[in-house]
Design a protein around this motif. Sequence first.
Motif, PDB file in Angstrom:
ATOM      1  N   LYS A  63       0.813  -1.212   0.000  1.00  0.00           N
ATOM      2  CA  LYS A  63       0.000   0.000   0.000  1.00  0.00           C
ATOM      3  C   LYS A  63       0.851   1.268   0.000  1.00  0.00           C
ATOM      4  CE  LYS A  63      -3.963  -2.129   2.299  1.00  0.00           C
ATOM      5  NZ  LYS A  63      -4.864  -2.113   3.481  1.00  0.00           N
ATOM      6  N   ASP A  64       2.016   1.205   0.649  1.00  0.00           N
ATOM      7  CA  ASP A  64       2.922   2.350   0.665  1.00  0.00           C
ATOM      8  C   ASP A  64       4.349   1.840   0.810  1.00  0.00           C
ATOM      9  OD1 ASP A  64       3.439   1.904   3.466  1.00  0.00           O
ATOM     10  OD2 ASP A  64       1.602   2.990   3.920  1.00  0.00           O
ATOM     11  N   ALA A  65       5.290   2.778   0.879  1.00  0.00           N
ATOM     12  CA  ALA A  65       6.709   2.422   0.890  1.00  0.00           C
ATOM     13  C   ALA A  65       7.110   1.594   2.101  1.00  0.00           C
ATOM     14  CB  ALA A  65       7.554   3.693   0.823  1.00  0.00           C
ATOM     15  N   GLN A  66       6.360   1.715   3.193  1.00  0.00           N
ATOM     16  CA  GLN A  66       6.682   0.961   4.409  1.00  0.00           C
ATOM     17  C   GLN A  66       6.461  -0.540   4.237  1.00  0.00           C
ATOM     18  OE1 GLN A  66       4.299   2.852   7.417  1.00  0.00           O
ATOM     19  NE2 GLN A  66       5.769   4.521   7.724  1.00  0.00           N
ATOM     20  N   ASP A  67       5.707  -0.914   3.193  1.00  0.00           N
ATOM     21  CA  ASP A  67       5.432  -2.333   2.959  1.00  0.00           C
ATOM     22  C   ASP A  67       6.498  -3.022   2.109  1.00  0.00           C
ATOM     23  OD1 ASP A  67       2.996  -2.136   4.336  1.00  0.00           O
ATOM     24  OD2 ASP A  67       1.947  -1.475   2.523  1.00  0.00           O
ATOM     25  N   LEU A  68       7.485  -2.294   1.653  1.00  0.00           N
ATOM     26  CA  LEU A  68       8.450  -2.854   0.702  1.00  0.00           C
ATOM     27  C   LEU A  68       9.441  -3.828   1.326  1.00  0.00           C
ATOM     28  CD1 LEU A  68       9.354   0.302  -1.447  1.00  0.00           C
ATOM     29  CD2 LEU A  68       7.957  -1.656  -2.143  1.00  0.00           C
ATOM     30  N   ASN A  69       9.929  -3.528   2.505  1.00  0.00           N
ATOM     31  CA  ASN A  69      11.047  -4.285   3.074  1.00  0.00           C
ATOM     32  C   ASN A  69      10.569  -5.519   3.841  1.00  0.00           C
ATOM     33  OD1 ASN A  69      13.765  -4.780   3.504  1.00  0.00           O
ATOM     34  ND2 ASN A  69      13.834  -3.568   5.380  1.00  0.00           N
ATOM     35  N   LYS A  70       9.917  -6.435   3.119  1.00  0.00           N
ATOM     36  CA  LYS A  70       9.395  -7.667   3.721  1.00  0.00           C
ATOM     37  C   LYS A  70       9.802  -8.867   2.874  1.00  0.00           C
ATOM     38  CE  LYS A  70       5.404  -5.269   5.736  1.00  0.00           C
ATOM     39  NZ  LYS A  70       3.924  -5.178   5.774  1.00  0.00           N
ATOM     40  N   ASN A  71       9.984 -10.010   3.508  1.00  0.00           N
ATOM     41  CA  ASN A  71      10.512 -11.167   2.781  1.00  0.00           C
ATOM     42  C   ASN A  71       9.516 -11.803   1.817  1.00  0.00           C
ATOM     43  OD1 ASN A  71       8.800 -12.509   4.548  1.00  0.00           O
ATOM     44  ND2 ASN A  71      10.454 -13.240   5.877  1.00  0.00           N
ATOM     45  N   ASN A  72       8.254 -11.393   1.871  1.00  0.00           N
ATOM     46  CA  ASN A  72       7.274 -11.915   0.920  1.00  0.00           C
ATOM     47  C   ASN A  72       7.062 -10.980  -0.273  1.00  0.00           C
ATOM     48  OD1 ASN A  72       5.983  -9.945   2.523  1.00  0.00           O
ATOM     49  ND2 ASN A  72       3.962 -10.809   2.101  1.00  0.00           N
ATOM     50  N   ILE A  73       7.899  -9.950  -0.379  1.00  0.00           N
ATOM     51  CA  ILE A  73       7.771  -8.946  -1.443  1.00  0.00           C
ATOM     52  C   ILE A  73       8.910  -9.104  -2.457  1.00  0.00           C
ATOM     53  CG2 ILE A  73       7.827  -6.475  -1.970  1.00  0.00           C
ATOM     54  CD1 ILE A  73       5.250  -7.437  -0.593  1.00  0.00           C
ATOM     55  N   THR A  74       8.547  -9.083  -3.744  1.00  0.00           N
ATOM     56  CA  THR A  74       9.544  -9.126  -4.829  1.00  0.00           C
ATOM     57  C   THR A  74       9.586  -7.767  -5.511  1.00  0.00           C
ATOM     58  OG1 THR A  74       9.204 -11.482  -5.215  1.00  0.00           O
ATOM     59  CG2 THR A  74      10.233 -10.227  -6.983  1.00  0.00           C
ATOM     60  N   ILE A  75      10.758  -7.180  -5.569  1.00  0.00           N
ATOM     61  CA  ILE A  75      10.940  -5.843  -6.131  1.00  0.00           C
ATOM     62  C   ILE A  75      11.739  -5.934  -7.425  1.00  0.00           C
ATOM     63  CG2 ILE A  75      11.907  -3.542  -5.740  1.00  0.00           C
ATOM     64  CD1 ILE A  75      11.676  -4.126  -2.717  1.00  0.00           C
ATOM     65  N   ALA A  76      11.178  -5.405  -8.509  1.00  0.00           N
ATOM     66  CA  ALA A  76      11.888  -5.342  -9.785  1.00  0.00           C
ATOM     67  C   ALA A  76      12.609  -4.003  -9.887  1.00  0.00           C
ATOM     68  CB  ALA A  76      10.919  -5.512 -10.952  1.00  0.00           C
ATOM     69  N   VAL A  77      13.868  -4.034 -10.280  1.00  0.00           N
ATOM     70  CA  VAL A  77      14.653  -2.812 -10.445  1.00  0.00           C
ATOM     71  C   VAL A  77      15.484  -2.909 -11.716  1.00  0.00           C
ATOM     72  CG1 VAL A  77      14.804  -2.200  -8.000  1.00  0.00           C
ATOM     73  CG2 VAL A  77      16.484  -3.767  -8.976  1.00  0.00           C
ATOM     74  N   LYS A  78      15.741  -1.757 -12.318  1.00  0.00           N
ATOM     75  CA  LYS A  78      16.630  -1.712 -13.473  1.00  0.00           C
ATOM     76  C   LYS A  78      18.071  -1.678 -12.986  1.00  0.00           C
ATOM     77  CE  LYS A  78      17.797   1.002 -17.573  1.00  0.00           C
ATOM     78  NZ  LYS A  78      17.459   2.163 -18.409  1.00  0.00           N
ATOM     79  N   THR A  79      18.888  -2.565 -13.512  1.00  0.00           N
ATOM     80  CA  THR A  79      20.278  -2.682 -13.074  1.00  0.00           C
ATOM     81  C   THR A  79      21.000  -1.338 -13.149  1.00  0.00           C
ATOM     82  OG1 THR A  79      20.333  -4.954 -13.883  1.00  0.00           O
ATOM     83  CG2 THR A  79      22.460  -3.905 -13.439  1.00  0.00           C
ATOM     84  N   GLY A  80      21.623  -0.951 -12.045  1.00  0.00           N
ATOM     85  CA  GLY A  80      22.422   0.266 -12.001  1.00  0.00           C
ATOM     86  C   GLY A  80      21.651   1.540 -11.758  1.00  0.00           C
ATOM     87  N   SER A  81      20.322   1.469 -11.740  1.00  0.00           N
ATOM     88  CA  SER A  81      19.503   2.667 -11.547  1.00  0.00           C
ATOM     89  C   SER A  81      19.475   3.077 -10.078  1.00  0.00           C
ATOM     90  CB  SER A  81      18.067   2.406 -12.029  1.00  0.00           C
ATOM     91  OG  SER A  81      17.436   1.459 -11.176  1.00  0.00           O
ATOM     92  N   THR A  82      18.906   4.247  -9.811  1.00  0.00           N
ATOM     93  CA  THR A  82      18.763   4.707  -8.436  1.00  0.00           C
ATOM     94  C   THR A  82      17.886   3.760  -7.630  1.00  0.00           C
ATOM     95  OG1 THR A  82      18.941   6.983  -9.229  1.00  0.00           O
ATOM     96  CG2 THR A  82      18.136   6.683  -7.002  1.00  0.00           C
ATOM     97  N   GLY A  83      16.833   3.227  -8.264  1.00  0.00           N
ATOM     98  CA  GLY A  83      15.982   2.251  -7.599  1.00  0.00           C
ATOM     99  C   GLY A  83      16.762   0.999  -7.215  1.00  0.00           C
ATOM    100  N   PHE A  84      17.648   0.574  -8.086  1.00  0.00           N
ATOM    101  CA  PHE A  84      18.530  -0.583  -7.825  1.00  0.00           C
ATOM    102  C   PHE A  84      19.408  -0.314  -6.603  1.00  0.00           C
ATOM    103  CE2 PHE A  84      22.775  -2.381  -8.361  1.00  0.00           C
ATOM    104  CZ  PHE A  84      22.528  -3.729  -8.618  1.00  0.00           C
ATOM    105  N   ILE A  85      20.031   0.868  -6.583  1.00  0.00           N
ATOM    106  CA  ILE A  85      20.908   1.230  -5.461  1.00  0.00           C
ATOM    107  C   ILE A  85      20.115   1.327  -4.163  1.00  0.00           C
ATOM    108  CG2 ILE A  85      22.407   3.067  -4.553  1.00  0.00           C
ATOM    109  CD1 ILE A  85      23.100   3.701  -7.524  1.00  0.00           C
ATOM    110  N   TYR A  86      18.945   1.958  -4.238  1.00  0.00           N
ATOM    111  CA  TYR A  86      18.104   2.134  -3.059  1.00  0.00           C
ATOM    112  C   TYR A  86      17.649   0.785  -2.496  1.00  0.00           C
ATOM    113  CZ  TYR A  86      14.213   3.762  -0.159  1.00  0.00           C
ATOM    114  OH  TYR A  86      13.361   4.002   0.889  1.00  0.00           O
ATOM    115  N   ALA A  87      17.166  -0.080  -3.393  1.00  0.00           N
ATOM    116  CA  ALA A  87      16.651  -1.378  -2.950  1.00  0.00           C
ATOM    117  C   ALA A  87      17.735  -2.225  -2.303  1.00  0.00           C
ATOM    118  CB  ALA A  87      16.033  -2.123  -4.133  1.00  0.00           C
ATOM    119  N   ASN A  88      18.911  -2.255  -2.913  1.00  0.00           N
ATOM    120  CA  ASN A  88      20.000  -3.070  -2.374  1.00  0.00           C
ATOM    121  C   ASN A  88      20.556  -2.518  -1.064  1.00  0.00           C
ATOM    122  OD1 ASN A  88      20.957  -5.446  -4.228  1.00  0.00           O
ATOM    123  ND2 ASN A  88      20.362  -3.806  -5.614  1.00  0.00           N
TER     124      ASN A  88
END
Length: 269
Positions: A128-153
Amino acid sequence: MKKLLLFFILITGILFTSCGEEKKTNENKPLIVGMELAYPPFETKDSNGNPTGISVDFAKEFGKFIGKDVKIENIAWDGLIPSIQTKKVDMVISSMTITEERKNIVDFSIPYANSLLGMLINKNSPIKDAQDLNKNNITIAVKTGSTGFIYANKYLTNAKITSLADESACVTEVIQGKADVFLYDQLTIYRNWEKNQNTTKAVFIPFQNPEKWGVAVRKGDTELLNKMNEFIEKFNKEGGFDKLTEKYLSEEKENFDKLGFKWFFDLDE
């Protein structure tokens, strides 16, 4: 003695001529700018396959500013910084976020635009919001090398992170339900949600510190860097970015204003 003097004069003349020709050649050499032409309307191709977009216009205006022709090299994202290091290009103008990691290997201009993250979420996902992202049942797609990639990792280590080469593959993962969310810049998220409203929802993160886009040059190339910084300040003061917005992003600007989102070229803190 006369022969020796004549020889010295001849060699000196050749050296000065060579230096002059080399200087003239360098002056006439085009400015080579690296971009990944896969992020419309900033970096893309027209119907004939020619480079076009905001960054292309921006690069050409800089070329006029320094009196050089501009040649655009289309390079895959993960090859952009290496292309600077290997001198394949003189600079990169490709919606690139200034990060500490990148500053270790290239020099950046002063910022010319903002970058904020948004989320494209599969409608069946529990997010529902960004607080729900960091959970082990969530799969996050990111573009390699992008800011989203850096943030997620860096911050979302409990989630499963799927790193893919381009944004369209990330969007497909979300649409097909293979990933819960695609983490990328707000404009891309906004546009992909518009095209896939039946299967996705867009959630923006307005209360974040915007990251900045900059022009990347080789480490130590202060002459080119100083010219670019001077140009950015002049271009901004003269309304250059407003003209690019009107040409390429007038509808998006209107919608972003309604939503209260910080605009790309609004650099005021």
